[in-house]
Design a protein around this motif. Sequence first.
Motif, PDB file in Angstrom:
ATOM      1  N   ARG A   1       0.836  -1.208   0.000  1.00 37.64           N
ATOM      2  CA  ARG A   1       0.000   0.000   0.000  1.00 37.64           C
ATOM      3  C   ARG A   1       0.870   1.258   0.000  1.00 37.64           C
ATOM      4  O   ARG A   1       0.637   2.208  -0.770  1.00 37.64           O
ATOM      5  N   LEU A   2       1.878   1.290   0.854  1.00 36.19           N
ATOM      6  CA  LEU A   2       2.718   2.481   0.988  1.00 36.19           C
ATOM      7  C   LEU A   2       3.534   2.749  -0.275  1.00 36.19           C
ATOM      8  O   LEU A   2       3.886   3.893  -0.556  1.00 36.19           O
ATOM      9  N   SER A   3       3.848   1.704  -1.025  1.00 32.59           N
ATOM     10  CA  SER A   3       4.655   1.860  -2.231  1.00 32.59           C
ATOM     11  C   SER A   3       3.808   1.929  -3.498  1.00 32.59           C
ATOM     12  O   SER A   3       4.353   1.925  -4.605  1.00 32.59           O
ATOM     13  N   ALA A   4       2.486   1.956  -3.353  1.00 33.56           N
ATOM     14  CA  ALA A   4       1.562   1.985  -4.495  1.00 33.56           C
ATOM     15  C   ALA A   4       1.705   0.743  -5.373  1.00 33.56           C
ATOM     16  O   ALA A   4       1.620   0.805  -6.600  1.00 33.56           O
ATOM     17  N   GLY A   5       1.937  -0.415  -4.715  1.00 34.77           N
ATOM     18  CA  GLY A   5       1.909  -1.681  -5.440  1.00 34.77           C
ATOM     19  C   GLY A   5       3.246  -2.138  -5.976  1.00 34.77           C
ATOM     20  O   GLY A   5       3.294  -2.768  -7.037  1.00 34.77           O
ATOM     21  N   ARG A   6       4.329  -1.887  -5.250  1.00 35.64           N
ATOM     22  CA  ARG A   6       5.648  -2.238  -5.793  1.00 35.64           C
ATOM     23  C   ARG A   6       6.372  -3.313  -4.976  1.00 35.64           C
ATOM     24  O   ARG A   6       7.538  -3.598  -5.233  1.00 35.64           O
ATOM     25  N   ALA A   7       5.698  -3.940  -4.026  1.00 39.41           N
ATOM     26  CA  ALA A   7       6.372  -4.895  -3.142  1.00 39.41           C
ATOM     27  C   ALA A   7       6.291  -6.317  -3.686  1.00 39.41           C
ATOM     28  O   ALA A   7       5.333  -6.703  -4.358  1.00 39.41           O
ATOM     29  N   GLY A   8       7.310  -7.111  -3.386  1.00 42.00           N
ATOM     30  CA  GLY A   8       7.347  -8.530  -3.702  1.00 42.00           C
ATOM     31  C   GLY A   8       7.954  -9.278  -2.533  1.00 42.00           C
ATOM     32  O   GLY A   8       8.589  -8.688  -1.656  1.00 42.00           O
ATOM     33  N   LEU A   9       7.775 -10.604  -2.520  1.00 40.53           N
ATOM     34  CA  LEU A   9       8.227 -11.411  -1.384  1.00 40.53           C
ATOM     35  C   LEU A   9       8.943 -12.653  -1.877  1.00 40.53           C
ATOM     36  O   LEU A   9       8.376 -13.468  -2.608  1.00 40.53           O
ATOM     37  N   ASN A  10      10.198 -12.785  -1.470  1.00 40.01           N
ATOM     38  CA  ASN A  10      10.996 -13.968  -1.754  1.00 40.01           C
ATOM     39  C   ASN A  10      10.923 -14.921  -0.568  1.00 40.01           C
ATOM     40  O   ASN A  10      11.162 -14.528   0.573  1.00 40.01           O
ATOM     41  N   ILE A  11      10.577 -16.178  -0.848  1.00 41.61           N
ATOM     42  CA  ILE A  11      10.381 -17.175   0.193  1.00 41.61           C
ATOM     43  C   ILE A  11      11.595 -18.097   0.246  1.00 41.61           C
ATOM     44  O   ILE A  11      11.975 -18.707  -0.767  1.00 41.61           O
ATOM     45  N   VAL A  12      12.204 -18.215   1.431  1.00 42.17           N
ATOM     46  CA  VAL A  12      13.276 -19.196   1.640  1.00 42.17           C
ATOM     47  C   VAL A  12      12.879 -20.116   2.785  1.00 42.17           C
ATOM     48  O   VAL A  12      12.033 -19.774   3.616  1.00 42.17           O
ATOM     49  N   THR A  13      13.520 -21.285   2.837  1.00 42.76           N
ATOM     50  CA  THR A  13      13.044 -22.331   3.749  1.00 42.76           C
ATOM     51  C   THR A  13      14.115 -22.877   4.684  1.00 42.76           C
ATOM     52  O   THR A  13      13.895 -23.867   5.352  1.00 42.76           O
ATOM     53  N   GLY A  14      15.293 -22.272   4.713  1.00 40.25           N
ATOM     54  CA  GLY A  14      16.398 -22.859   5.468  1.00 40.25           C
ATOM     55  C   GLY A  14      16.144 -22.925   6.967  1.00 40.25           C
ATOM     56  O   GLY A  14      15.330 -22.191   7.518  1.00 40.25           O
ATOM     57  N   ALA A  15      16.869 -23.846   7.598  1.00 36.85           N
ATOM     58  CA  ALA A  15      16.760 -24.006   9.056  1.00 36.85           C
ATOM     59  C   ALA A  15      18.149 -24.120   9.651  1.00 36.85           C
ATOM     60  O   ALA A  15      18.487 -25.098  10.311  1.00 36.85           O
ATOM     61  N   ASP A  16      18.992 -23.116   9.388  1.00 35.57           N
ATOM     62  CA  ASP A  16      20.344 -23.085   9.928  1.00 35.57           C
ATOM     63  C   ASP A  16      20.298 -23.166  11.454  1.00 35.57           C
ATOM     64  O   ASP A  16      19.500 -22.464  12.095  1.00 35.57           O
ATOM     65  N   PRO A  17      21.117 -24.030  12.095  1.00 35.98           N
ATOM     66  CA  PRO A  17      21.063 -24.169  13.555  1.00 35.98           C
ATOM     67  C   PRO A  17      21.269 -22.854  14.298  1.00 35.98           C
ATOM     68  O   PRO A  17      20.639 -22.615  15.330  1.00 35.98           O
ATOM     69  N   ARG A  18      22.150 -21.996  13.779  1.00 37.93           N
ATOM     70  CA  ARG A  18      22.365 -20.713  14.458  1.00 37.93           C
ATOM     71  C   ARG A  18      21.126 -19.831  14.356  1.00 37.93           C
ATOM     72  O   ARG A  18      20.765 -19.144  15.315  1.00 37.93           O
ATOM     73  N   ALA A  19      20.468 -19.848  13.203  1.00 39.99           N
ATOM     74  CA  ALA A  19      19.227 -19.083  13.066  1.00 39.99           C
ATOM     75  C   ALA A  19      18.148 -19.637  13.983  1.00 39.99           C
ATOM     76  O   ALA A  19      17.389 -18.886  14.597  1.00 39.99           O
ATOM     77  N   ALA A  20      18.082 -20.966  14.085  1.00 38.02           N
ATOM     78  CA  ALA A  20      17.101 -21.577  14.988  1.00 38.02           C
ATOM     79  C   ALA A  20      17.343 -21.127  16.420  1.00 38.02           C
ATOM     80  O   ALA A  20      16.402 -20.792  17.155  1.00 38.02           O
ATOM     81  N   GLY A  21      18.609 -21.095  16.823  1.00 38.33           N
ATOM     82  CA  GLY A  21      18.926 -20.632  18.172  1.00 38.33           C
ATOM     83  C   GLY A  21      18.545 -19.188  18.387  1.00 38.33           C
ATOM     84  O   GLY A  21      18.055 -18.815  19.469  1.00 38.33           O
ATOM     85  N   ASN A  22      18.746 -18.351  17.377  1.00 29.84           N
ATOM     86  CA  ASN A  22      18.377 -16.938  17.494  1.00 29.84           C
ATOM     87  C   ASN A  22      16.873 -16.742  17.668  1.00 29.84           C
ATOM     88  O   ASN A  22      16.435 -15.718  18.196  1.00 29.84           O
ATOM     89  N   HIS A  23      16.085 -17.709  17.204  1.00 30.58           N
ATOM     90  CA  HIS A  23      14.632 -17.605  17.296  1.00 30.58           C
ATOM     91  C   HIS A  23      14.048 -18.521  18.370  1.00 30.58           C
ATOM     92  O   HIS A  23      12.827 -18.730  18.415  1.00 30.58           O
ATOM     93  N   GLY A  24      14.921 -19.065  19.212  1.00 32.69           N
ATOM     94  CA  GLY A  24      14.444 -19.900  20.301  1.00 32.69           C
ATOM     95  C   GLY A  24      13.808 -21.189  19.838  1.00 32.69           C
ATOM     96  O   GLY A  24      12.898 -21.713  20.483  1.00 32.69           O
ATOM     97  N   ARG A  25      14.286 -21.711  18.699  1.00 32.72           N
ATOM     98  CA  ARG A  25      13.722 -22.930  18.133  1.00 32.72           C
ATOM     99  C   ARG A  25      14.749 -24.056  18.154  1.00 32.72           C
ATOM    100  O   ARG A  25      15.956 -23.826  18.218  1.00 32.72           O
ATOM    101  N   GLU A  26      14.257 -25.265  18.021  1.00 36.52           N
ATOM    102  CA  GLU A  26      15.109 -26.414  17.818  1.00 36.52           C
ATOM    103  C   GLU A  26      15.298 -26.615  16.312  1.00 36.52           C
ATOM    104  O   GLU A  26      14.359 -26.462  15.542  1.00 36.52           O
ATOM    105  N   GLY A  27      16.504 -26.974  15.906  1.00 38.25           N
ATOM    106  CA  GLY A  27      16.733 -27.248  14.497  1.00 38.25           C
ATOM    107  C   GLY A  27      15.990 -28.499  14.055  1.00 38.25           C
ATOM    108  O   GLY A  27      15.833 -29.449  14.818  1.00 38.25           O
ATOM    109  N   ARG A  28      15.513 -28.504  12.819  1.00 39.63           N
ATOM    110  CA  ARG A  28      14.789 -29.648  12.284  1.00 39.63           C
ATOM    111  C   ARG A  28      15.724 -30.570  11.506  1.00 39.63           C
ATOM    112  O   ARG A  28      16.684 -30.123  10.901  1.00 39.63           O
ATOM    113  N   ALA A  29      15.394 -31.857  11.513  1.00 40.50           N
ATOM    114  CA  ALA A  29      16.126 -32.812  10.700  1.00 40.50           C
ATOM    115  C   ALA A  29      15.467 -32.892   9.325  1.00 40.50           C
ATOM    116  O   ALA A  29      14.262 -33.054   9.217  1.00 40.50           O
TER     117      ALA A  29
END
Length: 465
Positions: A112-140
């Motif tokens: 809305r703020l950009s008058a329709g210019r936004a897009g979203l890139n989806i990634v799926t990684g589960a890096d153990p360090r990222a999991a720790g930063n988010h208080g999650r357990e890493g997945r197998a």
Amino acid sequence: MILGAVFRALGAHPAGWRMPGAHRDPLQDAAVLRRTARAAEAAKFDYLFFGEWLATGPDLEFRDPDLLARIDPVSSIAYLAGVTKRIGLIATANTTFVDLFTLARQTASIDRLSAGRAGLNIVTGADPRAAGNHGREGRAGTEPNYDQAGELVRALRLLWDSWEDEAFVRDQRTGRLIDPDRVHRTDAVGDYLRVTGPLTTPRPVQGHLPIVHAGTSTRSRQLSRELADLALVAQPTLEEAVAFRADLRAQARALGREEGAPLVVTPVLPVVAETKAGAQGIYDQLLRLVPLDDGSPLSRSPDFPANRSIRALSSAVGVPLGTPELDDEVPLRVARRFAEGGQRILETVAARTGRSVGGEFAITYRHLLATHAVPTSAIVGSGHEVADHLEEWFSAGAVDGFNIQTPFLQAQFTAFTSSVVPELQRRGLFRTEYEGTTLREHLGLERPQNLHVAEALTARARHAG
């Protein structure tokens, strides 16, 4: 031809920040972000693209210094919505860690703020360090991550469609602001996500933000053919790229998607100068600036990559090399014994630097080792030559466009916009002006029907039948 500019403040080449005049201070990233965005918009790029990495550590100093400390991508595109007017703005979200409702609200708001210019890139990684930063357990394994990503994209689209375009009646006489029948719960329930809605933000200007996904694995291909508007794919050869795009499109059509979906974009790293020799000189300097295992204090760091030693190079070329100095010339008698992998490295160095074994400008072990340790999809040449490469891949049906990764800012991005872009425009391969106002229009994508409305129409037709 689609052209996206990948924003990496310290450059897409790990030695780029060491080049003379290159941006090298993360504390000044905001300034270079503004400058790059305005330059990309002036060159009529389709979009600016922001990747994501949710953890950091000293090892990234050598492997990918741009990832050490960087501005959040969603914040970046929100900021640029007010700095730019026409260029698309694509942020990345890791579906393993984001909050679905918050992401839907943020992205709808930015659209809305950009008058329709936004897009979203989806990634799926589960890096153990990222999991720790988010208080999650890493997945197998990766399967749950892709399953969750599919659920999230489908739920995002339902949330974005919470408010029909005609939901706000704004009737001053009766006092009716909305039509409650045009406001929808979502009730998306899956194995990983559940959300009710409605979203607390009006429907995005684009209806649905364009969804981007990268990768060539079996599950990545599945996600792209089912849900992505833009598939980011790196293939090593033109022939493989043509076959991949055709197969991905055929599989998408078999699922009932429209002709031409998804669009396929590949990453390239252009090194550009007025002449090929000048560009080769720049790439040669980049190779010389890659830190290698030379016995220096830096190379003795516990985080220094193991693939930057002569021993690692010996394994790569398939020949014991002994203990030469990095700046020793590679003898012809040694190069002739290289296995297939070593010959490919030699060919890459020769093409990108203009050097040759036994020639006036000789190939050294440093050139070979830096090329092995830092693989890139580099195109080295004049603006005309880089444009030739892009045209060849585009005209062959290998890709719909390119994500331009700049080795260092600002000089190399300026070189691309001032020489390659005008050449593509001269050939009729790229726009000279923006024709649409939204990112979907830039990409040639139709604005989708509201999913809640479509479901109701289908239900009524089924009942009437």
